[in-house]
Write an enzyme that holds these catalytic residues in place. Structure first.
Site, PDB file in Angstrom:
ATOM      1  N   ARG A  37      14.413  11.797 -13.712  1.00  0.00           N
ATOM      2  CA  ARG A  37      14.197  12.020 -12.419  1.00  0.00           C
ATOM      3  C   ARG A  37      15.615  12.739 -11.703  1.00  0.00           C
ATOM      4  O   ARG A  37      15.276  13.321 -10.595  1.00  0.00           O
ATOM      5  CB  ARG A  37      14.113  10.681 -11.924  1.00  0.00           C
ATOM      6  CG  ARG A  37      12.664  10.050 -11.941  1.00  0.00           C
ATOM      7  CD  ARG A  37      12.443   8.945 -11.063  1.00  0.00           C
ATOM      8  NE  ARG A  37      11.123   8.233 -11.461  1.00  0.00           N
ATOM      9  CZ  ARG A  37      10.890   7.029 -11.113  1.00  0.00           C
ATOM     10  NH1 ARG A  37      11.494   6.500 -10.154  1.00  0.00           N
ATOM     11  NH2 ARG A  37       9.650   6.729 -11.131  1.00  0.00           N
ATOM     12  N   ASP A 139      10.235   1.653   4.806  1.00  0.00           N
ATOM     13  CA  ASP A 139      10.591   2.123   3.177  1.00  0.00           C
ATOM     14  C   ASP A 139      11.862   2.199   3.284  1.00  0.00           C
ATOM     15  O   ASP A 139      12.452   2.867   4.276  1.00  0.00           O
ATOM     16  CB  ASP A 139       9.631   2.895   2.607  1.00  0.00           C
ATOM     17  CG  ASP A 139       9.582   2.950   1.206  1.00  0.00           C
ATOM     18  OD1 ASP A 139       8.655   2.258   0.549  1.00  0.00           O
ATOM     19  OD2 ASP A 139      10.758   3.119   0.558  1.00  0.00           O
TER      20      ASP A 139
HETATM   21  C1  LIG Z   1       5.549   0.500  -5.730  1.00  0.00           C
HETATM   22  S1  LIG Z   1       5.948   0.991  -3.956  1.00  0.00           S
HETATM   23  C2  LIG Z   1       4.741  -0.379  -3.397  1.00  0.00           C
HETATM   24  C3  LIG Z   1       3.788   0.115  -1.992  1.00  0.00           C
HETATM   25  C4  LIG Z   1       2.812  -0.736  -1.392  1.00  0.00           C
HETATM   26  N1  LIG Z   1       3.584  -1.776  -0.963  1.00  0.00           N
HETATM   27  C5  LIG Z   1       1.750  -1.110  -2.669  1.00  0.00           C
HETATM   28  O1  LIG Z   1       1.912  -2.127  -2.949  1.00  0.00           O
HETATM   29  O2  LIG Z   1       1.211  -0.063  -3.020  1.00  0.00           O
HETATM   30  C6  LIG Z   1       7.573   0.204  -3.869  1.00  0.00           C
HETATM   31  C7  LIG Z   1       8.311   0.657  -2.621  1.00  0.00           C
HETATM   32  O3  LIG Z   1       9.403  -0.180  -2.430  1.00  0.00           O
HETATM   33  C8  LIG Z   1      10.278   0.882  -1.784  1.00  0.00           C
HETATM   34  N2  LIG Z   1      11.699  -0.077  -1.971  1.00  0.00           N
HETATM   35  C9  LIG Z   1      12.196  -0.208  -3.126  1.00  0.00           C
HETATM   36  N3  LIG Z   1      13.589  -0.881  -2.547  1.00  0.00           N
HETATM   37  C10 LIG Z   1      13.454  -1.055  -1.306  1.00  0.00           C
HETATM   38  C11 LIG Z   1      14.315  -1.564  -0.550  1.00  0.00           C
HETATM   39  N4  LIG Z   1      15.547  -2.256  -0.709  1.00  0.00           N
HETATM   40  N5  LIG Z   1      14.127  -1.709   1.030  1.00  0.00           N
HETATM   41  C12 LIG Z   1      12.974  -1.354   1.267  1.00  0.00           C
HETATM   42  N6  LIG Z   1      11.911  -0.499   0.328  1.00  0.00           N
HETATM   43  C13 LIG Z   1      12.402  -0.643  -0.771  1.00  0.00           C
HETATM   44  C14 LIG Z   1      10.482   1.776  -2.809  1.00  0.00           C
HETATM   45  O4  LIG Z   1      10.862   3.049  -2.139  1.00  0.00           O
HETATM   46  C15 LIG Z   1       8.804   2.194  -2.797  1.00  0.00           C
HETATM   47  O5  LIG Z   1       8.344   3.132  -1.818  1.00  0.00           O
END
Ligand SMILES: C[S@@+](CC[C@H](N)C(=O)[O-])C[C@H]1O[C@@H](n2cnc3c(N)ncnc32)[C@H](O)[C@@H]1O
Length: 270
Positions: A37, A139
């Site tokens: 990445r 996010d």
């Molecule tokens: C796998 S996606 C899940 C998206 C959606 N909630 C779903 O279940 O389909 C995880 C998301 O969490 C976000 N994320 C990771 N760490 C985070 C943090 N400390 N605060 C806010 N968002 C975070 C990532 O950027 C990512 O877009």
């Protein structure tokens, strides 16, 4: 194409950075992921090593490159109506009992590119008629927040959307927009997105009747999970609901919450 390799100490520098800044806990197995990445940034800056890139990132003006690293090291996989049982639960158990008057407030707390928030929006519009509602999506990745705000998707991403909702809430692109769909403004205007780092104090975002915190807890260690859940419970209205992902667990950390069905919790009466 030339392949960069990352040393243990370089990997540890990025691992510490993403843990301190996002709470994300990268295991040793994630070395290949970090290499693939971040390699494009080394090429972008014509650098020879990850150490050089780490130093550049740390020195970057107004932390612009730090946000790029956060954007690259988060995993943003998502899709419309993911984990359909949650949407059935909303439809059968929560929304029919919702009494109008007050605005129903929902938070998609790790919303990625917005599919989760817009799926909820379609269901709320369909079920609640004229009762007021709004959705806040957030996010840590500014790249996905920008994409979510547009509400514009590739047609290949629409699999989970029920056909009736496709007709009712999605505009099919024509001409140069062929192969895309745009979420109808009617629901887009009730859904807002901002950058929020769940690891930091949440600030003045109000309180919510329903919070979706799905498929993000898996990236955190116990200490971070406890901190985040505590902050979220504070943002839940009395009787509020919390949804977590089907592969996630609040074992040992659901203080202030009552389990309703697996992965769905209600704020406990104190
Ligand atoms: C796998 S996606 C899940 C998206 C959606 N909630 C779903 O279940 O389909 C995880 C998301 O969490 C976000 N994320 C990771 N760490 C985070 C943090 N400390 N605060 C806010 N968002 C975070 C990532 O950027 C990512 O877009």
């Amino acid at each position: 194409m030339f392949q960069f390799t990352i040393t243990d100490s370089e990997f540890n520098s990025f691992r510490t950075f993403i843990y301190d800044n996002a709470g994300i806990n990268l295991s040793d197995e994630k070395k290949t992921l970090v290499t693939s990445r971040l390699s494009k940034r080394l090429r972008h800056y014509s650098l020879d090593s990850f150490q050089q890139y780490f130093d550049l990132m740390m020195a970057s003006v107004q932390s612009g490159e730090r946000q790029v690293v956060i954007d690259l090291l988060t995993t943003n996989e998502t899709y419309f109506f993911r984990e359909p049982k949650h949407f059935s639960f909303l439809e059968r158990e929560i929304l029919p009992k919702w009494k109008g008057g007050k605005t129903l407030r929902v938070w998609s707390a790790a919303s990625s590119t917005g599919e989760e928030a817009y799926s909820i929006a379609m269901l709320l519009d369909d079920m609640l008629g004229n009762h007021p509602w709004e959705i806040f999506g957030s996010d840590i990745s500014s790249r996905v927040v920008k994409a979510a705000q547009k509400g514009h998707y590739q047609q290949t991403r629409i699999d989970g959307i029920p056909v009736a909702y496709l007709h009712k809430y999605c505009l099919k692109g024509v001409d140069e927009q062929e192969g895309t769909l745009l979420i109808d403004k009617k629901i887009r205007q009730k859904v807002s997105f901002s950058s929020v780092n769940l690891k930091n104090p949440l600030g003045n975002i109000g309180s919510f009747d329903i919070i979706f915190l799905r498929n993000v807890l898996i990236y955190f260690d116990m200490e971070t999970k406890i901190k985040i859940i505590r902050q979220l419970v504070d943002k839940m209205k009395p009787d509020g609901y919390l949804f977590i992902g089907h592969s996630e667990s609040l074992k040992g950390i659901h203080d202030g919450l009552e389990a309703i069905i697996p992965t769905v919790y209600k704020k406990a009466v104190s």
